[in-house]
Design a protein around this motif. Structure first.
Motif, short mmCIF file in Angstrom:
data_model
loop_
_atom_site.label_atom_id
_atom_site.label_comp_id
_atom_site.label_asym_id
_atom_site.label_seq_id
_atom_site.Cartn_x
_atom_site.Cartn_y
_atom_site.Cartn_z
N VAL A 36 -7.03 2.67 10.87
CA VAL A 36 -6.49 2.04 9.82
C VAL A 36 -7.26 2.00 8.59
N GLN A 37 -8.68 1.79 8.81
CA GLN A 37 -9.64 1.97 7.81
C GLN A 37 -9.59 3.17 6.88
N ILE A 38 -9.49 4.48 7.62
CA ILE A 38 -9.42 5.60 6.98
C ILE A 38 -8.07 5.74 6.02
N PHE A 42 -7.68 5.90 2.11
CA PHE A 42 -6.90 7.20 1.57
C PHE A 42 -5.82 6.73 0.64
N LEU A 43 -5.00 5.69 1.14
CA LEU A 43 -4.03 5.19 0.19
C LEU A 43 -4.35 4.55 -1.08
N LEU A 44 -5.68 3.76 -0.85
CA LEU A 44 -6.36 3.15 -2.01
C LEU A 44 -6.76 4.48 -2.92
N ALA A 114 3.21 2.05 8.96
CA ALA A 114 2.60 2.55 7.77
C ALA A 114 2.29 3.94 7.97
N PHE A 115 2.05 4.61 9.23
CA PHE A 115 1.68 5.98 9.56
C PHE A 115 3.25 6.74 9.00
#
Length: 162
Positions: A36-38, A42-44, A114-115
């Motif tokens: 989730v953190q990765i 990535f999205l940010l 989200a994926f």
């Protein structure tokens, strides 16, 4: 039944079982939280790329929804630690485990979407094909549903028949 009476196949008290279950849940969440953190990082970072301004309205909408779903998943996966901290030494461990398990289950569902959104967006943008993005997103959803939903049911059924 007394809280201290040994009552399980592992010969543990209800409190020992709650402790063990909470430790196991936290281990599961540690594995998931890294992903989730990765994804969140990535999205940010996408919003600050040169190509981001060229996204169309649907791609931007997919991005925002996916980003928010990722934040929600992160919040759901970290909530058990916050819950435990706020109820520490108050005799609520069995309730903490029960609520935390539900939070993790909901978190997995949110993470699945989200994926799906992430894959849809990346494939759409990189291939310039909305159909390819939709197909890749649908395939991601099916894989997650299969591995996270169907597979546990099949394993449970096989274990029950043994």
């Amino acid at each position: 039944m007394s809280e201290h009476r040994r009552c399980t196949a592992r010969n543990e008290t209800p409190l020992e079982r709650a402790d063990r279950n909470f430790v196991e849940l936290l281990q599961e969440l540690r594995v998931v939280q890294t992903g989730v953190q990765i994804l969140f990082a990535f999205l940010l970072s996408l919003a600050f790329t040169q190509r981001f301004p060229s996204l169309d309205a649907l791609q931007r909408g997919t991005y925002v929804i996916t980003l928010l779903l990722t934040v929600l998943a992160a919040a759901l996966f970290t909530a058990p630690a916050a819950l435990h901290r706020s109820l520490f030494r108050r005799g609520a461990k069995p309730h903490i485990v029960q609520v935390s398990s539900r939070l993790a289950t909901v978190g997995m569902g949110v993470l699945m979407f989200a994926f799906t959104g992430s894959v849809l967006l990346v494939v759409d943008v990189t291939t310039h094909s909305r159909a390819a993005g939709a197909a890749a997103g649908a395939a991601t959803l099916c894989v997650c549903l299969g591995l996270w939903g169907l597979l546990p049911r099949l394993v449970r059924r096989a274990a029950a028949s043994d």
